[in-house]
Design a protein around this motif. Structure first.
Motif, mmCIF file in Angstrom:
data_model
loop_
_atom_site.group_PDB
_atom_site.id
_atom_site.type_symbol
_atom_site.label_atom_id
_atom_site.label_comp_id
_atom_site.label_asym_id
_atom_site.label_seq_id
_atom_site.Cartn_x
_atom_site.Cartn_y
_atom_site.Cartn_z
ATOM 1 N N VAL A 161 0.863 -1.174 0.000
ATOM 2 C CA VAL A 161 0.000 0.000 0.000
ATOM 3 C C VAL A 161 0.901 1.225 0.000
ATOM 4 C CG1 VAL A 161 -1.757 1.305 1.245
ATOM 5 C CG2 VAL A 161 -1.836 -1.201 1.234
ATOM 6 N N ASN A 162 0.739 2.076 -0.987
ATOM 7 C CA ASN A 162 1.521 3.306 -1.077
ATOM 8 C C ASN A 162 0.927 4.346 -0.130
ATOM 9 O OD1 ASN A 162 3.491 5.111 -2.171
ATOM 10 N ND2 ASN A 162 1.879 6.038 -3.420
ATOM 11 N N SER A 163 1.692 4.738 0.874
ATOM 12 C CA SER A 163 1.216 5.691 1.873
ATOM 13 C C SER A 163 2.384 6.545 2.340
ATOM 14 C CB SER A 163 0.603 4.950 3.073
ATOM 15 O OG SER A 163 1.619 4.327 3.842
ATOM 16 N N VAL A 164 2.097 7.502 3.221
ATOM 17 C CA VAL A 164 3.178 8.337 3.758
ATOM 18 C C VAL A 164 4.199 7.488 4.498
ATOM 19 C CG1 VAL A 164 1.739 10.414 3.927
ATOM 20 C CG2 VAL A 164 1.868 8.845 5.875
ATOM 21 N N LEU A 165 3.782 6.325 5.002
ATOM 22 C CA LEU A 165 4.675 5.466 5.771
ATOM 23 C C LEU A 165 5.604 4.637 4.879
ATOM 24 C CD1 LEU A 165 2.058 4.148 8.358
ATOM 25 C CD2 LEU A 165 3.761 5.929 8.735
ATOM 26 N N THR A 166 5.242 4.472 3.632
ATOM 27 C CA THR A 166 6.005 3.580 2.757
ATOM 28 C C THR A 166 6.693 4.295 1.601
ATOM 29 O OG1 THR A 166 4.089 3.127 1.332
ATOM 30 C CG2 THR A 166 4.397 1.702 3.249
ATOM 31 N N ALA A 167 6.298 5.521 1.321
ATOM 32 C CA ALA A 167 6.706 6.187 0.075
ATOM 33 C C ALA A 167 8.220 6.276 -0.085
ATOM 34 C CB ALA A 167 6.092 7.578 0.001
ATOM 35 N N LEU A 168 8.936 6.644 0.959
ATOM 36 C CA LEU A 168 10.378 6.853 0.841
ATOM 37 C C LEU A 168 11.122 5.547 0.590
ATOM 38 C CD1 LEU A 168 12.619 8.982 0.918
ATOM 39 C CD2 LEU A 168 12.828 8.568 3.387
ATOM 40 N N ASP A 169 10.614 4.447 1.133
ATOM 41 C CA ASP A 169 11.308 3.160 1.026
ATOM 42 C C ASP A 169 10.652 2.199 0.047
ATOM 43 O OD1 ASP A 169 13.142 3.870 3.099
ATOM 44 O OD2 ASP A 169 11.590 3.425 4.575
ATOM 45 N N LEU A 170 9.623 2.637 -0.650
ATOM 46 C CA LEU A 170 8.865 1.735 -1.517
ATOM 47 C C LEU A 170 9.757 1.065 -2.561
ATOM 48 C CD1 LEU A 170 6.133 0.573 -2.432
ATOM 49 C CD2 LEU A 170 5.851 2.593 -3.870
ATOM 50 N N THR A 171 10.592 1.834 -3.213
ATOM 51 C CA THR A 171 11.437 1.254 -4.259
ATOM 52 C C THR A 171 12.499 0.332 -3.665
ATOM 53 O OG1 THR A 171 12.856 3.224 -4.222
ATOM 54 C CG2 THR A 171 11.056 3.189 -5.820
ATOM 55 N N ASP A 172 12.959 0.642 -2.448
ATOM 56 C CA ASP A 172 13.912 -0.253 -1.780
ATOM 57 C C ASP A 172 13.247 -1.587 -1.450
ATOM 58 O OD1 ASP A 172 15.893 1.768 -1.760
ATOM 59 O OD2 ASP A 172 15.021 2.623 0.057
ATOM 60 N N THR A 173 11.972 -1.546 -1.091
ATOM 61 C CA THR A 173 11.235 -2.772 -0.788
ATOM 62 C C THR A 173 11.082 -3.627 -2.046
ATOM 63 O OG1 THR A 173 10.013 -1.567 0.937
ATOM 64 C CG2 THR A 173 9.117 -3.676 0.236
ATOM 65 N N ASP B 115 6.874 -10.291 -9.283
ATOM 66 C CA ASP B 115 5.455 -9.948 -9.389
ATOM 67 C C ASP B 115 5.109 -9.057 -8.201
ATOM 68 O OD1 ASP B 115 2.760 -9.790 -9.835
ATOM 69 O OD2 ASP B 115 2.415 -11.947 -9.948
ATOM 70 N N TYR B 116 4.944 -7.761 -8.452
ATOM 71 C CA TYR B 116 4.786 -6.784 -7.375
ATOM 72 C C TYR B 116 3.691 -5.812 -7.766
ATOM 73 C CZ TYR B 116 6.558 -4.101 -3.372
ATOM 74 O OH TYR B 116 6.699 -3.481 -2.146
ATOM 75 N N THR B 117 2.702 -5.652 -6.890
ATOM 76 C CA THR B 117 1.616 -4.709 -7.136
ATOM 77 C C THR B 117 1.572 -3.651 -6.047
ATOM 78 O OG1 THR B 117 0.013 -6.101 -5.964
ATOM 79 C CG2 THR B 117 0.225 -6.428 -8.337
ATOM 80 N N ILE B 118 1.043 -2.496 -6.381
ATOM 81 C CA ILE B 118 0.986 -1.370 -5.441
ATOM 82 C C ILE B 118 -0.410 -0.779 -5.476
ATOM 83 C CG2 ILE B 118 1.987 0.853 -4.783
ATOM 84 C CD1 ILE B 118 4.426 0.070 -6.558
ATOM 85 N N ASN B 119 -1.043 -0.694 -4.324
ATOM 86 C CA ASN B 119 -2.340 -0.030 -4.188
ATOM 87 C C ASN B 119 -2.146 1.343 -3.559
ATOM 88 O OD1 ASN B 119 -3.730 -2.292 -5.151
ATOM 89 N ND2 ASN B 119 -3.885 -3.190 -3.121
#
Length: 381
Positions: free
Chosen positions: A272-284, A296-300
Motif C-alpha cells: 500500500v503506497n502511503s506516507v509510511l512507505t513512500a520513501l522506502d517503496l522502491t527499496d522494498t 510480481d509486485y503490485t501497489i495499491n
C-alpha cells in the motif's frame, strides 16, 4: 444461444462489456453481493436473500442488458475511470480485461441473463489477527473490536449452504480468490477447499498477511492445489513492517516466504503506497527482487478511509527524493509493465497538494499500541 459473431462483438468491439455479471460471484464481509470488487451497486445480501434470487434480480439483469447494448453502466464507473486515466499499460487492462480473458472461451450465453459460476471472490469474513495501520474495521475483526464496532462475518447458516452450492456448480469454476480478513483464519475456507476438485485449470488466489503457522490446516489444504497464487501483503521490511502491520512479526513473514518457495506456487507481493512507505517503496521492491527473486509486485494507493495517509500529504522537502527514486525504479524495471504502471500512479499521487495531516492519526496509533512513529519514521517528523 449467443452467436459467435455477437460474442466476438461483445468481447472485442464493445467499450462497456464485462463478463463478470454472468460469471463472477463476489461476496463482501457483511454479505453484500456485487458484480466485482469495483462494482458500485449493492445487488443483494446473501444473509437475507436467496442467492439464486440475487443473481437473477432486476438490478443484475439491468446491468447485463446495458452491457449487451454497449451502454455506459453506472455500476462500473470506477473500473472505467481507471481505464480512462491510463493507469494500465493498454486500454481495458483492469478487472474486466482479467475476467474477459478468463471467460472468453467459456460456454456462456451472454444473450441471456443466466449465471454460470466461473469465479469466486470471497471476502466473506473480516476475521483477522492484525490491526494494519492502512486497514479498517470492515476488513479486520481486530480493528473492529478495538473500535467497539461489530465484527463482519457471514453466519454459518448462510456460509455452509453457499459452499454446498459452489461445490455443486464447480465444474465451470476457473478461479477462487480468498481474501478477508486473513483467509488462513476463516474456518469456512477449509470446508470450501476440501469440497473443490484439485484441478490444474482452477487457479486458487490467496491474499494473506503470512503470519500463520506452517501447519495451519487451511494453508496445508491450499498447497494441495496444483495452481496457486499467494499475494503477500508487505509494505516495507524490518521495524517499519512491524509498525505498519500491527501485530505482525517480520521474522515470521520472512520465514513463511521461504516456506512457500518450497512449493510450486506463484508468489506476488502487494504494498500500500502511503506516507509510511513512500520513501522506502522502491527499496522494498528491490529487496524482494534481490533476496527472494519475486518480480510480481503490485501497489495499491492508500484508501479504506485513511485519506490522511495518502502520499500527497508527505513533507514537501522529501517529495523530490521520492520522485527520483520512483523514476529510477521505472527505468530499472521497464520490462515489468504492471509494476511500471503502478509506479506511475505513485508519481501522479505525489503531484497533488496536501489535504490533511497524518500526525494525529499516528499519534493515536502510538497511544493504542505503545509505539513511537517518530522514531520509526524520522523522515515524517
Amino acid at each position: 444461444m449467443i452467436s459467435p459473431k455477437h460474442k466476438f462483438q461483445l468481447f472485442k468491439q464493445s467499450s462497456n462489456f464485462c463478463s463478470a455479471p454472468w460469471n463472477l460471484l463476489y461476496v463482501w464481509t457483511d454479505g453484500r453481493v456485487q458484480t466485482c470488487t469495483k462494482g458500485f451497486e449493492n445487488l443483494g445480501n446473501i444473509q437475507t436473500e436467496p442467492l439464486d434470487s440475487i443473481l437473477h434480480n432486476d438490478k443484475f439483469d439491468a446491468i447485463r442488458q446495458q452491457m449487451r447494448q454497449d451502454q455506459t453502466v453506472d455500476n462500473c464507473g470506477r473500473c472505467i475511470k481507471l481505464e480512462n486515466e491510463g493507469t494500465g499499460t493498454k486500454k481495458y487492462e483492469h478487472l474486466r480485461n482479467l475476467y474477459n480473458e478468463m471467460f472468453r472461451l467459456q460456454d456462456v450465453d451472454y444473450d441471456s441473463n443466466n449465471f454460470k459460476l466461473g469465479a469466486l471472490d470471497l471476502h466473506w469474513s473480516s476475521t483477522c489477527n492484525l490491526k494494519c495501520v492502512t486497514c479498517w474495521a470492515q476488513q479486520s475483526s481486530s480493528i473492529a473490536q478495538e473500535q467497539n464496532l461489530p465484527v463482519q462475518h457471514t453466519p454459518s447458516s448462510v456460509a455452509y449452504p453457499l459452499i454446498d452450492w459452489i461445490a455443486e456448480n464447480q465444474h465451470s469454476l476457473k478461479e477462487v480468490y480468498l481474501s478477508g480478513g486473513e483467509p488462513s483464519l476463516i474456518k469456512y475456507n477449509l470446508y470450501l477447499l476440501e469440497k473443490l476438485e484439485k484441478r490444474s485449470d482452477l487457479l486458487v488466489r490467496v491474499n494473506s498477511n503470512l503470519t500463520w503457522d506452517t501447519d495451519n490446516k487451511i494453508i496445508q489444504e491450499i498447497l494441495k492445489f496444483p495452481n496457486v497464487l499467494f499475494t503477500c501483503s508487505s509494505d516495507s521490511t524490518g521495524s517499519k513492517f512491524n509498525y505498519i502491520r500491527r501485530g505482525a512479526d517480520w521474522s515470521v513473514f520472512e520465514r513463511n516466504i521461504r516456506f512457500l518457495q518450497q512449493f510450486p506456487v506463484k508468489i506476488r507481493v502487494n504494498s500500500v503506497n502511503s506516507v509510511l512507505t513512500a520513501l522506502d517503496l522502491t527499496d522494498t521492491i528491490d529487496f524482494y527482487n534481490d533476496k527472494f527473486g519475486i518480480t510480481d509486485y503490485t501497489i495499491n494507493q492508500c484508501g479504506m478511509e485513511h485519506t490522511y495517509l495518502r502520499t500527497r500529504n508527505i513533507p514537501d522537502q522529501i517529495k523530490p527524493a521520492i520522485k527520483n527514486k520512483i523514476t529510477a525504479t521505472i527505468d530499472k524495471y521497464n520490462y515489468n509493465l504492471n509494476l511500471v504502471g503502478s509506479l506511475k500512479n505513485c508519481l501522479r499521487e505525489l503531484e497533488h497538494s496536501k489535504t490533511e495531516d497524518y500526525r494525529p492519526f499516528l499519534d493515536n496509533i502510538d497511544s493504542l499500541a505503545k509505539t513511537h512513529w517518530r522514531q520509526v519514521f524520522p523522515e515524517l517528523v
